[in-house]
Scaffold this motif. Structure first.
Motif, PDB file in Angstrom:
ATOM      1  N   TYR A 106      -7.941   2.103   3.310  1.00  0.00           N
ATOM      2  CA  TYR A 106      -9.086   2.769   2.865  1.00  0.00           C
ATOM      3  C   TYR A 106      -8.649   4.220   1.992  1.00  0.00           C
ATOM      4  O   TYR A 106      -9.114   4.212   0.787  1.00  0.00           O
ATOM      5  N   MET A 107      -7.535   4.728   2.708  1.00  0.00           N
ATOM      6  CA  MET A 107      -7.045   5.855   1.775  1.00  0.00           C
ATOM      7  C   MET A 107      -6.356   5.465   0.235  1.00  0.00           C
ATOM      8  O   MET A 107      -6.560   5.917  -0.576  1.00  0.00           O
ATOM      9  N   SER A 108      -5.700   4.266   0.436  1.00  0.00           N
ATOM     10  CA  SER A 108      -4.992   3.876  -0.745  1.00  0.00           C
ATOM     11  C   SER A 108      -6.058   3.408  -1.946  1.00  0.00           C
ATOM     12  O   SER A 108      -5.911   3.831  -3.084  1.00  0.00           O
ATOM     13  N   ALA A 109      -7.168   2.750  -1.374  1.00  0.00           N
ATOM     14  CA  ALA A 109      -8.448   2.507  -2.194  1.00  0.00           C
ATOM     15  C   ALA A 109      -9.010   3.700  -2.759  1.00  0.00           C
ATOM     16  O   ALA A 109      -9.216   3.742  -4.201  1.00  0.00           O
ATOM     17  N   LYS A 110      -9.371   4.693  -2.051  1.00  0.00           N
ATOM     18  CA  LYS A 110      -9.768   5.871  -2.360  1.00  0.00           C
ATOM     19  C   LYS A 110      -9.146   6.784  -3.667  1.00  0.00           C
ATOM     20  O   LYS A 110      -9.575   7.099  -4.313  1.00  0.00           O
ATOM     21  N   LEU A 111      -7.854   6.765  -3.016  1.00  0.00           N
ATOM     22  CA  LEU A 111      -6.888   7.513  -4.209  1.00  0.00           C
ATOM     23  C   LEU A 111      -6.610   6.550  -5.389  1.00  0.00           C
ATOM     24  O   LEU A 111      -6.874   7.371  -6.717  1.00  0.00           O
ATOM     25  N   ALA A 112      -6.619   5.266  -5.334  1.00  0.00           N
ATOM     26  CA  ALA A 112      -6.790   4.593  -6.791  1.00  0.00           C
ATOM     27  C   ALA A 112      -8.133   5.022  -7.311  1.00  0.00           C
ATOM     28  O   ALA A 112      -7.955   5.229  -8.707  1.00  0.00           O
ATOM     29  N   ALA A 113      -9.196   4.993  -6.627  1.00  0.00           N
ATOM     30  CA  ALA A 113     -10.489   5.232  -7.443  1.00  0.00           C
ATOM     31  C   ALA A 113     -10.486   6.576  -7.877  1.00  0.00           C
ATOM     32  O   ALA A 113     -11.017   6.878  -8.811  1.00  0.00           O
ATOM     33  N   ALA A 114      -9.737   7.479  -7.407  1.00  0.00           N
ATOM     34  CA  ALA A 114      -9.979   9.030  -7.841  1.00  0.00           C
ATOM     35  C   ALA A 114      -8.866   9.272  -8.948  1.00  0.00           C
ATOM     36  O   ALA A 114      -8.817  10.234  -9.445  1.00  0.00           O
ATOM     37  N   GLY A 115      -8.022   8.119  -9.283  1.00  0.00           N
ATOM     38  CA  GLY A 115      -7.122   8.381 -10.480  1.00  0.00           C
ATOM     39  C   GLY A 115      -5.538   8.536  -9.904  1.00  0.00           C
ATOM     40  O   GLY A 115      -4.934   9.205 -11.036  1.00  0.00           O
ATOM     41  N   ALA A 116      -5.362   8.652  -8.761  1.00  0.00           N
ATOM     42  CA  ALA A 116      -4.227   9.020  -8.298  1.00  0.00           C
ATOM     43  C   ALA A 116      -3.050   7.943  -8.822  1.00  0.00           C
ATOM     44  O   ALA A 116      -3.107   6.892  -9.122  1.00  0.00           O
ATOM     45  N   PRO A 117      -1.845   8.578  -9.242  1.00  0.00           N
ATOM     46  CA  PRO A 117      -0.836   7.632  -9.934  1.00  0.00           C
ATOM     47  C   PRO A 117      -0.265   6.823  -8.885  1.00  0.00           C
ATOM     48  O   PRO A 117      -0.172   7.124  -7.580  1.00  0.00           O
ATOM     49  N   GLU A 118       0.260   5.625  -9.297  1.00  0.00           N
ATOM     50  CA  GLU A 118       0.980   4.629  -8.442  1.00  0.00           C
ATOM     51  C   GLU A 118       1.835   5.285  -7.465  1.00  0.00           C
ATOM     52  O   GLU A 118       2.184   4.971  -6.203  1.00  0.00           O
ATOM     53  N   GLU A 119       2.790   6.119  -7.977  1.00  0.00           N
ATOM     54  CA  GLU A 119       3.978   6.845  -7.118  1.00  0.00           C
ATOM     55  C   GLU A 119       3.332   7.487  -5.956  1.00  0.00           C
ATOM     56  O   GLU A 119       4.174   7.673  -5.131  1.00  0.00           O
ATOM     57  N   HIS A 120       2.018   8.227  -6.115  1.00  0.00           N
ATOM     58  CA  HIS A 120       1.507   8.729  -5.024  1.00  0.00           C
ATOM     59  C   HIS A 120       1.077   8.009  -3.978  1.00  0.00           C
ATOM     60  O   HIS A 120       1.076   7.799  -2.571  1.00  0.00           O
ATOM     61  N   ILE A 121       0.533   6.850  -4.117  1.00  0.00           N
ATOM     62  CA  ILE A 121      -0.108   5.617  -3.475  1.00  0.00           C
ATOM     63  C   ILE A 121       1.109   4.847  -2.581  1.00  0.00           C
ATOM     64  O   ILE A 121       0.773   4.637  -1.439  1.00  0.00           O
ATOM     65  N   ALA A 122       2.177   4.791  -3.522  1.00  0.00           N
ATOM     66  CA  ALA A 122       2.855   3.992  -2.815  1.00  0.00           C
ATOM     67  C   ALA A 122       3.573   4.245  -1.340  1.00  0.00           C
ATOM     68  O   ALA A 122       3.738   3.385  -0.522  1.00  0.00           O
TER      69      ALA A 122
END
Length: 349
Positions: free
Chosen positions: A122-138
């Motif tokens: 859920y957090m990964s999807a939310k951050l991606a939807a918020a425009g977080a860069p991939e290195e932050h989600i990794a």
């Protein structure tokens, strides 16, 4: 009267505060309040679930001549682990009941029953939807894959056995403590109004245990609070500002918050916070002259340090706060989502 020590403060009228440390946190401690009742002592919040915190709570109570087994009940302002963390241990040691607002009890039950992997997804999807860069989600994806998930605070939080009903008096023998629902910091945050004369006869309307809702020198975090499967569009900042105004009108003689220190003139502090959020909304509206994702907005917002110095976990909190402010601007008709953008960007209207 018991003497004040570095950890225990006598607020008079059968109310004390105990500084219970929060490990590795700039806030330093939670102020756990002890309320004397005709059925025995009742705690307002309990502190973080940590051996040092537990020892400090037990020692603080002992200073007042109270054994942990004597505790009659626990009233929780909200579910966060620096407030609710030790509640289960207190209940095990004393048989005390635990009371919480239904909306926060729902969060506790959901957190305990959900597979932690769901939260990471859920957090990964939310951050991606918020425009977080991939290195932050990794790192979240890596933690999900490695199974390093059982360390999240709150996974084993105690399930309350009583409900705090807004506007009602809590059933405390010999005391008048009324619940005031103040959503914003969490969906079920409550302040607790002690409807009794101030022991030092300060002018105003009783005393208020304010939890994190009203603090003397900090604006509490207002982020999004929704379940992974929840489709409702919440407005936590709107909830918070409405709740603040209610507390301002109450005009308690003294506020006993869960962090920092007791203070007076709640209406003035409420005005400061209302002005602070209005200034912040105006500043964000100006930033949205160029379309920005929530992440892009968070990067440009004013924090207590430059974005490059904000730790990883705090960036997630910052993005949630940016989204809460965006929701308020959209609801006010001052911003809108740009159609067709992915991740969604927002612009001023």
């Amino acid at each position: 009267m018991p003497q004040d020590t570095s950890q225990v403060t006598d607020h008079g009228g059968g109310v004390w505060g105990i500084k219970v440390p929060i490990p590795d946190n700039p806030l330093g401690h939670t102020l756990v309040h002890v309320l004397d009742t005709d059925r025995g002592p009742v705690l307002v919040d309990t502190g973080w679930d940590d051996p040092e915190s537990w020892d400090t709570l037990v020692a603080g109570l002992a200073t007042l001549g109270i054994a942990i087994a004597d505790v009659h009940g626990v009233v929780i302002t909200h579910h966060h682990p620096d407030h609710h963390g030790l509640s289960g241990r207190v209940r095990e040691a004393s048989g005390a009941w635990i009371a919480m607002h239904a909306a926060d009890t729902e969060v506790v039950v959901r957190t305990r029953s959900s597979e932690p992997g769901v939260w990471f997804d859920y957090m990964s999807a939310k951050l991606a939807a918020a425009g977080a860069p991939e290195e932050h989600i990794a790192p979240l994806r890596a933690a999900r894959a490695s199974g390093r998930m059982r360390t999240l605070p709150g996974l084993r939080a105690a399930v309350p056995d009583r409900e705090i009903v807004p506007a009602e008096l809590l059933p405390l023998a010999g005391r008048r403590l009324r619940a005031i629902w103040t959503p914003g910091h969490t969906p079920g945050h409550v302040c607790l109004h002690l409807e009794e004369e101030h022991p030092a006869n300060l002018p105003g309307n009783g005393r208020l245990f304010s939890g994190d809702h009203l603090l003397p020198g900090i604006s509490p975090h207002i982020g999004l609070y929704e379940a992974p499967e929840d489709t409702r569009v919440t407005d936590p900042l709107g909830d918070y500002l409405d709740s603040l105004e209610r507390i301002g009108r109450l005009a308690p003689a003294e506020v006993l918050p869960a962090h920092q220190h007791a203070f007076t003139d709640a209406p003035a502090r409420v005005r400061e916070l209302l002005d602070h959020h209005e200034e912040r909304l105006a500043g964000l509206w100006a930033l949205l002259a160029e379309p920005l994702t929530p992440w892009g907005l968070a990067e440009r917002m004013e924090w207590n340090r430059p974005w490059e110095q904000i730790p990883y976990g705090s960036r997630n909190i910052a993005v949630s706060e940016a989204e809460a402010h965006l929701r308020r601007l959209v609801k006010q008709g001052r911003a809108e989502a740009v159609p067709g953008t992915d991740p969604v960007t927002y612009r001023a209207v």
